[in-house]
Scaffold this motif. Structure first.
Motif, mmCIF file in Angstrom:
data_model
loop_
_atom_site.group_PDB
_atom_site.id
_atom_site.type_symbol
_atom_site.label_atom_id
_atom_site.label_comp_id
_atom_site.label_asym_id
_atom_site.label_seq_id
_atom_site.Cartn_x
_atom_site.Cartn_y
_atom_site.Cartn_z
ATOM 1 N N THR A 425 0.819 -1.200 0.000
ATOM 2 C CA THR A 425 0.000 0.000 0.000
ATOM 3 C C THR A 425 0.860 1.261 0.000
ATOM 4 O O THR A 425 1.714 1.440 0.866
ATOM 5 C CB THR A 425 -0.926 0.015 1.225
ATOM 6 N N GLY A 426 0.640 2.107 -0.965
ATOM 7 C CA GLY A 426 1.415 3.327 -1.110
ATOM 8 C C GLY A 426 2.474 3.237 -2.189
ATOM 9 O O GLY A 426 2.944 4.266 -2.696
ATOM 10 N N ARG A 429 1.910 5.061 -5.399
ATOM 11 C CA ARG A 429 2.069 6.507 -5.377
ATOM 12 C C ARG A 429 3.469 6.925 -5.815
ATOM 13 O O ARG A 429 3.746 8.115 -5.961
ATOM 14 C CB ARG A 429 1.790 7.023 -3.967
ATOM 15 N N TYR A 458 -1.697 3.252 5.695
ATOM 16 C CA TYR A 458 -0.495 3.919 5.194
ATOM 17 C C TYR A 458 0.043 4.937 6.194
ATOM 18 O O TYR A 458 1.256 5.182 6.254
ATOM 19 C CB TYR A 458 -0.770 4.621 3.855
ATOM 20 N N PHE A 464 5.518 6.196 6.875
ATOM 21 C CA PHE A 464 4.841 7.499 6.773
ATOM 22 C C PHE A 464 5.747 8.637 7.222
ATOM 23 O O PHE A 464 5.757 9.715 6.617
ATOM 24 C CB PHE A 464 3.547 7.477 7.582
ATOM 25 N N PHE A 474 7.056 2.830 1.510
ATOM 26 C CA PHE A 474 5.875 1.993 1.721
ATOM 27 C C PHE A 474 6.289 0.738 2.494
ATOM 28 O O PHE A 474 7.474 0.417 2.599
ATOM 29 C CB PHE A 474 5.203 1.615 0.391
ATOM 30 N N TRP A 541 7.868 10.601 -6.252
ATOM 31 C CA TRP A 541 6.425 10.460 -6.075
ATOM 32 C C TRP A 541 5.725 10.755 -7.394
ATOM 33 O O TRP A 541 6.221 11.522 -8.216
ATOM 34 C CB TRP A 541 5.907 11.412 -4.997
ATOM 35 N N ASP A 545 1.042 13.946 -5.912
ATOM 36 C CA ASP A 545 0.941 13.255 -4.636
ATOM 37 C C ASP A 545 1.190 14.225 -3.489
ATOM 38 O O ASP A 545 1.915 15.215 -3.630
ATOM 39 C CB ASP A 545 1.954 12.110 -4.575
#
Length: 554
Positions: A425-426, A429, A458, A464, A474, A541, A545
Motif C-alpha cells: 500500500t502506497g 504513489r 499507510y 509514513f 511503503f 512520487w 501526490d
C-alpha cells in the motif's frame, strides 16, 4: 524524474539480471549473487529473532524501559556481527532520540459541568484516556467544549471545520476519521487520508489554540476497539522533546456513550451532529458544557535509540545516496498496574519486522552485490508512541532524505504460512511501482489492494514518517490469500489477531508459527532494494501526490 519501467529475471542459485528502460535508453546490469545468499533469507533465523525479541526477558520492549534498551543492544550486536558499518552517532550503531515520558497518574480527573444540572464525573481508562503533550506535571483548566466535526482543515478539498470559531483556551470535541466519500478526488474516496488519523486531530486542534481534545471513539471509524485505545494511550506515552510546536494539555479519547451523554447535556443528538459533519457547510457548535480537568503526570526525560547501520555502496559518487530498510523494534512494554499477564510481548507487532530486517542485513552482508548506492538499515524506536523514532530519523537521517531513493518498511507480518499475495500500500504513489509490479509477477504474487483502505494503514507505520520527509516509502506485507487456503481463511486469521492479540499481552511467540512467508517477503524486499540501488536515479512520487512537494523541497 524519469519514469522507469523494469523487467526482472530471477534465476535461483545464479544471478539476478536487471533490465531497465529509461525513455529510449536501455541499460543492463548484472549482479552476481552467492548461491547461499539467493537461498536465504532463512525462515528459521527469522523465527529465532522473533522468539528472542518477544520473550518475557525483553519485557515487551517498551520505549524508555529496560526491555526496549535490551532489544536495541541485541539488534546493534547482530548488525555488527554481520560486518555492517555504524551509521549512528559518534561512530556507533545508535542514534540517540531525546524523549520525555509522560505517565498519566490515577489522580487525573475529568468532570463534565453543564450550564444547568449536575456535573458528571468520568472514570479514567473506562470513560476516557488522556495524556499531557505539553509535558508538564500538572494541568488544570475549566474550559468550554466546542464540537468541531472531524476537526479538519483541508484547503485542497475546500474543507474547514474551524470556520468562524475561536478555539483558543477551549476543548475540541471531534470524531476520528473523516467525511464519508466514494469519490477518489474527495478525501481519496473510501481510503483514509492523514486528515482522519488521531495524530492529525491532536496536531490541528493544538494549532488552533485548544487546551484539550476529546476524540470520540467509534470502533467502525477507528478500525479498532476501545481496548486498543486504552492499552496504547491509557497510561504512559513518550514524546519527542518539545521544540516549540503547539501541544495539548489533554490529548484525549472518550467512549462513544460518554460523547452521547455530553452532547445531550446541551440538548443535542450526537448522530445528528455526525450527519451535519458530513457537509462543507458544517459550522462548529459550542456546547453549554465545560470540561473541568486535572491532568496529573509523572515526567521522565530519557534517551531512546534508533539502531542504524549501513553497507556502503560500491560507487564513489553514488554511495552518498541510499536505499533504506526499516522496522520498529518497540512495543508497549510492561504495564505494572495491569492484572494478570502484564507483558505486551509484541511477537507479531513487531518482532516479525525486526526478524526480517535482520535477515535482510545478513543477506546483504553475504551477497554484497555490486550496487552503487549504499544500503541503510534502521530499527527505530517509539513507533507505538506515534512514529517518533522514525520521525526523528527523517529529520536527522545519516543520509539526507533527498538522497534516500526509497524506504522499504516491514511491520507486523503474520507468520501463518506461504502467501500468494503481497500488499504494498502506497507503492502505487511512487515512480518505483512498475518495478514492484514486475517483481511481484516474478515471485508469483498477486498484488492485493489494501484490504481496508478506510483504516488508513499507510499513515500508521514508520514509512509514513519518511514519506513526510519526502522519501518514497511503503511497507511490504502479505495479503489475505495463503497457499492451501482461501481468502476467507486469511480474513478470519486477520480478524482473530486484531480481536484477540493486537496490542494485547496475548501477542506472544508460539512454536507452531510458520515463518515461510516472512522469508519470502524478505527475499522480495531484497530484490526490490537491489533494483532501487541499481536504478539510474533516485525514486520519486507520482505527480500531484501529497508528498511530492516535500521531495522536491529536499
Amino acid at each position: 524524474m524519469r519514469r522507469l519501467t523494469l523487467g526482472v529475471l530471477l534465476v535461483l542459485g545464479g544471478s539476478v539480471v536487471v533490465s531497465q528502460v529509461a525513455g529510449q535508453k536501455k541499460t543492463v546490469a548484472t549482479a552476481k549473487l552467492e548461491t547461499n545468499a539467493v537461498a536465504m533469507p532463512d525462515a528459521e533465523k527469522i523465527r529465532a529473532h522473533v522468539k528472542f525479541l518477544s520473550s518475557d526477558l525483553l519485557e515487551g520492549r517498551g520505549t524508555g524501559q529496560r526491555g526496549g534498551d535490551i532489544a536495541a543492544e541485541y539488534i546493534g550486536t547482530q548488525v555488527a556481527l554481520y560486518g555492517l558499518k555504524p551509521a549512528g552517532d559518534d561512530g556507533t550503531f545508535f542514534q540517540n532520540v531525546p524523549m520525555e515520558s509522560v505517565h498519566t497518574l490515577p489522580a487525573t480527573t475529568f468532570k463534565l459541568v453543564p450550564k444547568s444540572g449536575e456535573p458528571v464525573a468520568l472514570k479514567n481508562l473506562d470513560d476516557f484516556v488522556t495524556n499531557n503533550e505539553s509535558q508538564t506535571e500538572t494541568a488544570d483548566f475549566d474550559a468550554p467544549i466546542v464540537f468541531v466535526g472531524f476537526g479538519i482543515t483541508a484547503p485542497e478539498y475546500n474543507w474547514d471545520d474551524y470556520k468562524g470559531v475561536d478555539l483558543k483556551g477551549k476543548v475540541a470535541l471531534l470524531f476520528v476519521n473523516e467525511p464519508a466519500s466514494d469519490d477518489p478526488k474527495f478525501f481519496k474516496g473510501k481510503a483514509l487520508t492523514y486528515y482522519g488519523r488521531w495524530t492529525y486531530k491532536y496536531e490541528e486542534t493544538a494549532r488552533h489554540g485548544a487546551v484539550g481534545a476529546l476524540i470520540i471513539h467509534r470502533t467502525d471509524l477507528a478500525s479498532y476497539g476501545w481496548q486498543v485505545v486504552r492499552n496504547s494511550m491509557g497510561t504512559e506515552r513518550s514524546h519527542l522533546r518539545l521544540d516549540g510546536t503547539p501541544k495539548l494539555q489533554a490529548a484525549s479519547w472518550i467512549q462513544l456513550d460518554v460523547a452521547k451523554k455530553l452532547v445531550a447535556m446541551g440538548g443535542l443528538d450526537l448522530d445528528k451532529l455526525y450527519a451535519q459533519s458530513q457537509s462543507r457547510d458544517f459550522k462548529a457548535v459550542e456546547l453549554p458544557v465545560h470540561l473541568q480537568a486535572h491532568v496529573a503526570s509523572e515526567l521522565r526525560p530519557f534517551v531512546s535509540r534508533n539502531v542504524v547501520a549501513v553497507l556502503p555502496g560500491s560507487d564513489a559518487k553514488l554511495k552518498s545516496e541510499a536505499v533504506l530498510y526499516s522496522a520498529h523494534y518497540d512495543h508497549l512494554g510492561i504495564v505494572p498496574e495491569a492484572k494478570g499477564d502484564n507483558i505486551y510481548n509484541g511477537a507479531v507487532d513487531n518482532a516479525t519486522g525486526c526478524g526480517i530486517l535482520l535477515e535482510l542485513a545478513r543477506a546483504w552482508s553475504i551477497a554484497k552485490p555490486q550496487v552503487g548506492r549504499s544500503i541503510l538499515f534502521a530499527a527505530v524506536t517509539a513507533e507505538e508512541q506515534g512514529l517518533l523514532g522514525s520521525e526523528y530519523l527523517g529529520k536527522h537521517a545519516p543520509i539526507a532524505p533527498g538522497k534516500i531513493s526509497l524506504d522499504l518498511n516491514f511491520d507486523a507480518l503474520a507468520p501463518i504460512g506461504e502467501p500468494e499475495e503481497v500488499e504494498v500500500t502506497g507503492a502505487e504513489r511512487t515512480t518505483f511501482y512498475p518495478v514492484v509490479e514486475s517483481m511481484a509477477k516474478t515471485f508469483g504474487l498477486k498484488i492485493r489492494p489494501d484490504a481496508r483502505p478506510e483504516a488508513g494503514h499507510y499513515y500508521r507505520s514508520d514509512h509514513f514518517s519518511l514519506a513526510r520527509a519526502g522519501v518514497p516509502a511503503f511497507s511490504i506485507g502479505q495479503g489475505l490469500k495463503f497457499k492451501g487456503h482461501d481468502d476467507a481463511w486469511g480474513e478470519a486469521q486477520a480478524k482473530d489477531y486484531v480481536d484477540h492479540r493486537y496490542h494485547q499481552p496475548s501477542d506472544e511467540y508460539r512454536a507452531e508459527m510458520d515463518f515461510t512467508g516472512l522469508a519470502q517477503m524478505a527475499r522480495f524486499g531484497f530484490l526490490l532494494g537491489q533494483n532501487a540501488a541499481m536504478a539510474p536515479g533516485v525514486q520519486g512520487w507520482q505527480p500531484g501526490d501529497e508528498f511530492e512537494a516535500a521531495r522536491k523541497g529536499k
